[in-house]
Design a protein around this motif. Structure first.
Motif, PDB file in Angstrom:
ATOM      1  N   TRP A   1      -7.938  18.073   4.155  1.00 51.55           N
ATOM      2  CA  TRP A   1      -8.282  17.001   5.083  1.00 51.55           C
ATOM      3  C   TRP A   1      -8.734  17.529   6.443  1.00 51.55           C
ATOM      4  O   TRP A   1      -9.541  16.893   7.136  1.00 51.55           O
ATOM      5  CB  TRP A   1      -7.090  16.055   5.261  1.00 51.55           C
ATOM      6  CG  TRP A   1      -5.872  16.697   5.869  1.00 51.55           C
ATOM      7  CD1 TRP A   1      -4.813  17.228   5.205  1.00 51.55           C
ATOM      8  CD2 TRP A   1      -5.598  16.869   7.259  1.00 51.55           C
ATOM      9  NE1 TRP A   1      -3.892  17.723   6.078  1.00 51.55           N
ATOM     10  CE2 TRP A   1      -4.345  17.519   7.358  1.00 51.55           C
ATOM     11  CE3 TRP A   1      -6.265  16.550   8.428  1.00 51.55           C
ATOM     12  CZ2 TRP A   1      -3.764  17.856   8.574  1.00 51.55           C
ATOM     13  CZ3 TRP A   1      -5.698  16.878   9.662  1.00 51.55           C
ATOM     14  CH2 TRP A   1      -4.458  17.529   9.720  1.00 51.55           C
ATOM     15  N   HIS A   2      -8.241  18.713   6.834  1.00 52.07           N
ATOM     16  CA  HIS A   2      -8.557  19.234   8.171  1.00 52.07           C
ATOM     17  C   HIS A   2     -10.032  19.628   8.317  1.00 52.07           C
ATOM     18  O   HIS A   2     -10.504  19.864   9.425  1.00 52.07           O
ATOM     19  CB  HIS A   2      -7.675  20.451   8.480  1.00 52.07           C
ATOM     20  CG  HIS A   2      -7.859  21.585   7.530  1.00 52.07           C
ATOM     21  ND1 HIS A   2      -7.172  21.665   6.342  1.00 52.07           N
ATOM     22  CD2 HIS A   2      -8.664  22.686   7.592  1.00 52.07           C
ATOM     23  CE1 HIS A   2      -7.533  22.770   5.699  1.00 52.07           C
ATOM     24  NE2 HIS A   2      -8.436  23.402   6.436  1.00 52.07           N
ATOM     25  N   GLU A   3     -10.778  19.706   7.186  1.00 49.85           N
ATOM     26  CA  GLU A   3     -12.191  20.055   7.254  1.00 49.85           C
ATOM     27  C   GLU A   3     -13.066  18.830   7.542  1.00 49.85           C
ATOM     28  O   GLU A   3     -14.276  18.966   7.749  1.00 49.85           O
ATOM     29  CB  GLU A   3     -12.629  20.706   5.942  1.00 49.85           C
ATOM     30  CG  GLU A   3     -11.920  22.034   5.662  1.00 49.85           C
ATOM     31  CD  GLU A   3     -12.382  22.646   4.362  1.00 49.85           C
ATOM     32  OE1 GLU A   3     -13.359  22.137   3.763  1.00 49.85           O
ATOM     33  OE2 GLU A   3     -11.770  23.648   3.920  1.00 49.85           O
ATOM     34  N   ARG A   4     -12.484  17.677   7.573  1.00 47.92           N
ATOM     35  CA  ARG A   4     -13.250  16.454   7.840  1.00 47.92           C
ATOM     36  C   ARG A   4     -13.483  16.258   9.339  1.00 47.92           C
ATOM     37  O   ARG A   4     -12.899  16.937  10.167  1.00 47.92           O
ATOM     38  CB  ARG A   4     -12.541  15.235   7.229  1.00 47.92           C
ATOM     39  CG  ARG A   4     -12.541  15.255   5.707  1.00 47.92           C
ATOM     40  CD  ARG A   4     -11.932  14.004   5.127  1.00 47.92           C
ATOM     41  NE  ARG A   4     -12.140  13.935   3.688  1.00 47.92           N
ATOM     42  CZ  ARG A   4     -13.168  13.336   3.096  1.00 47.92           C
ATOM     43  NH1 ARG A   4     -14.080  12.716   3.836  1.00 47.92           N
ATOM     44  NH2 ARG A   4     -13.282  13.323   1.784  1.00 47.92           N
ATOM     45  N   SER A   5     -14.320  15.315   9.662  1.00 52.50           N
ATOM     46  CA  SER A   5     -14.696  15.040  11.045  1.00 52.50           C
ATOM     47  C   SER A   5     -13.496  14.572  11.852  1.00 52.50           C
ATOM     48  O   SER A   5     -12.646  13.823  11.352  1.00 52.50           O
ATOM     49  CB  SER A   5     -15.779  13.952  11.067  1.00 52.50           C
ATOM     50  OG  SER A   5     -15.960  13.460  12.376  1.00 52.50           O
TER      51      SER A   5
ATOM     52  N   ARG B   1     -18.214  28.271   5.859  1.00 50.25           N
ATOM     53  CA  ARG B   1     -17.789  27.036   5.229  1.00 50.25           C
ATOM     54  C   ARG B   1     -18.993  26.412   4.519  1.00 50.25           C
ATOM     55  O   ARG B   1     -20.002  26.086   5.160  1.00 50.25           O
ATOM     56  CB  ARG B   1     -17.219  26.049   6.274  1.00 50.25           C
ATOM     57  CG  ARG B   1     -15.789  26.371   6.679  1.00 50.25           C
ATOM     58  CD  ARG B   1     -14.818  25.999   5.575  1.00 50.25           C
ATOM     59  NE  ARG B   1     -13.443  26.296   5.937  1.00 50.25           N
ATOM     60  CZ  ARG B   1     -12.804  27.423   5.677  1.00 50.25           C
ATOM     61  NH1 ARG B   1     -13.441  28.398   5.037  1.00 50.25           N
ATOM     62  NH2 ARG B   1     -11.552  27.600   6.034  1.00 50.25           N
ATOM     63  N   ASP B   2     -18.880  26.278   3.195  1.00 49.27           N
ATOM     64  CA  ASP B   2     -19.965  25.707   2.383  1.00 49.27           C
ATOM     65  C   ASP B   2     -21.264  26.485   2.584  1.00 49.27           C
ATOM     66  O   ASP B   2     -22.364  25.905   2.678  1.00 49.27           O
ATOM     67  CB  ASP B   2     -20.183  24.222   2.729  1.00 49.27           C
ATOM     68  CG  ASP B   2     -18.949  23.374   2.453  1.00 49.27           C
ATOM     69  OD1 ASP B   2     -18.228  23.691   1.481  1.00 49.27           O
ATOM     70  OD2 ASP B   2     -18.707  22.421   3.212  1.00 49.27           O
ATOM     71  N   GLY B   3     -21.118  27.819   2.690  1.00 50.83           N
ATOM     72  CA  GLY B   3     -22.297  28.666   2.825  1.00 50.83           C
ATOM     73  C   GLY B   3     -22.893  28.695   4.214  1.00 50.83           C
ATOM     74  O   GLY B   3     -23.943  29.321   4.423  1.00 50.83           O
ATOM     75  N   LYS B   4     -22.252  28.066   5.163  1.00 51.07           N
ATOM     76  CA  LYS B   4     -22.772  28.034   6.529  1.00 51.07           C
ATOM     77  C   LYS B   4     -21.737  28.631   7.487  1.00 51.07           C
ATOM     78  O   LYS B   4     -20.539  28.427   7.296  1.00 51.07           O
ATOM     79  CB  LYS B   4     -23.098  26.600   6.949  1.00 51.07           C
ATOM     80  CG  LYS B   4     -24.182  25.940   6.112  1.00 51.07           C
ATOM     81  CD  LYS B   4     -24.425  24.519   6.597  1.00 51.07           C
ATOM     82  CE  LYS B   4     -25.499  23.837   5.761  1.00 51.07           C
ATOM     83  NZ  LYS B   4     -25.756  22.432   6.215  1.00 51.07           N
TER      84      LYS B   4
END
Length: 361
Positions: A132-136, A203-206
């Motif tokens: 959840w901590h990766e969300r906005s 994160r997600d390739g970025k």
């Protein structure tokens, strides 16, 4: 001492904030201020005096500034300092929680398992799962770390609060402070160095860039941070922990000759010599100058001679003048007899100078 409210927190006055970013005006008339990540520390306070002193010390320009979503103006200085020297107060200076803020204030404050304001299980975990901590931040709580430090070169007794909303910084900051608290048991001040370290993860390739405020003990050696509480003086001057101890000034050497001249017997003088010998001020074989002087004084006393003047008490002024016929009273003795002398058997140390030749004042 007066009584206290036992449930009330006892904390030092907050003098200002230490920030790692600031906002600049939005070129759009109706746009919100644009947040900027700073490479140097930003100090803010309601007191202009504090910010002016900070700018004098760390560089930067003092300007008036109103925090976002607030109406009360403050003062700030975007300093030139990439590092700050500070002091952690005793106790646990770190406070961490997941928080969700709106214009109405803090709506949620959670420890990762339990939300304390509405007294319910963690909302973000229940809705969005382990990641959840990766969300906005508009959807979930933000990790919030607050640490109180003292800046010893700025005025007044109080703390400056550093606040970070970085998920990764929260873990690094807590780990370092826990190591220090384990060593000091939170019973003493601790000098620290603080700097902004910019890091990157994928994160997600970025690449994702984020700042981490490093807080580490500022001591000459690691052992100083791990050997228990330190003194306030050491917290203010950490380099003193590595300085050699100042040796005590040598004791003033006694005036053995004056002590010997005040003695009444040769045995008393010998005790003076023994005292000097125990202190390492004379040679054991009596070959040094002080030993010879002390033995001469003892010899003089044994022979009835005043060691300060060289005179024989009881003889000065005793000589009789001539009678009416001009004749002196004299004592006759045989030419083979030795003249009488005082008993010198009281002195039994190594041979010294002849009687009457002792050290004079």
């Amino acid at each position: 001492m007066g009584s206290r409210i036992k449930t009330m927190k006892r904390q030092a006055a907050e003098l200002g904030r230490i920030r790692t970013g600031y906002s600049r005006p939005n070129p759009k008339p109706d746009g919100k201020p644009i947040p900027v990540k700073s490479k140097t520390f930003v100090l803010t306070s309601h007191s202009r005096e504090y910010v002016e002193r900070a700018a004098d010390l760390y560089g930067g320009r003092v300007e008036q500034w109103t925090p976002q979503n607030q109406t009360v103006a403050q003062w700030r200085a975007i300093t030139d300092a990439t590092e700050l020297r500070a002091i952690l107060p005793a106790g646990d200076p770190l406070s961490q929680s997941y928080e969700f803020w709106t214009g109405g204030g803090c709506e949620r404050r959670c420890d990762g398992e339990f939300e304390s304001i509405k007294r319910q299980p963690c909302v973000c975990l229940a809705r969005f799962g382990e990641d959840w901590h990766e969300r906005s931040p508009k959807q979930v709580c933000r990790p919030t770390s607050r640490i109180n430090v003292m800046l010893p070169d700025l005025p007044d007794l109080g703390v400056w609060r550093l606040e970070s909303h970085s998920y990764y910084a929260a873990d690094a900051m807590a780990g370092g402070l826990d190591t220090v608290l384990q060593a000091t048991e939170g019973k003493s001040l601790m000098p620290v160095r603080m700097w902004i370290e910019h890091r990157q993860i994928m994160r997600d390739g970025k690449p994702k860039h984020f700042p981490v405020v490093m807080v580490v003990p500022s001591l000459p050696k690691l052992r100083h941070a791990l050997t228990g509480p330190i003194s306030t003086a050491a917290a203010l001057d950490p380099a003193s922990l590595d300085r050699p101890a100042i040796e005590a000034a040598p004791a003033e050497r006694p005036d053995y000759l004056a002590d010997a001249r005040a003695c009444r017997t040769a045995g008393d003088v010998r005790e003076v010599w023994h005292r000097a010998n125990r202190a390492g001020h004379v040679a054991r074989d009596g070959s040094d100058e002080l030993s010879r002087d002390l033995m001469q004084i003892a010899q003089d006393i044994a022979n009835g001679i005043d060691p300060s003047t060289g005179e024989v008490p009881g003889h000065q002024g005793d000589e009789q003048g001539p009678d009416a016929d001009g004749v002196y009273d004299v004592e006759a003795y045989d030419e083979h007899d030795e003249p009488p002398v005082a008993d010198a058997s009281a002195v039994s140390w190594p041979q010294a100078a002849q009687p009457g030749q002792g050290v004079r004042k």
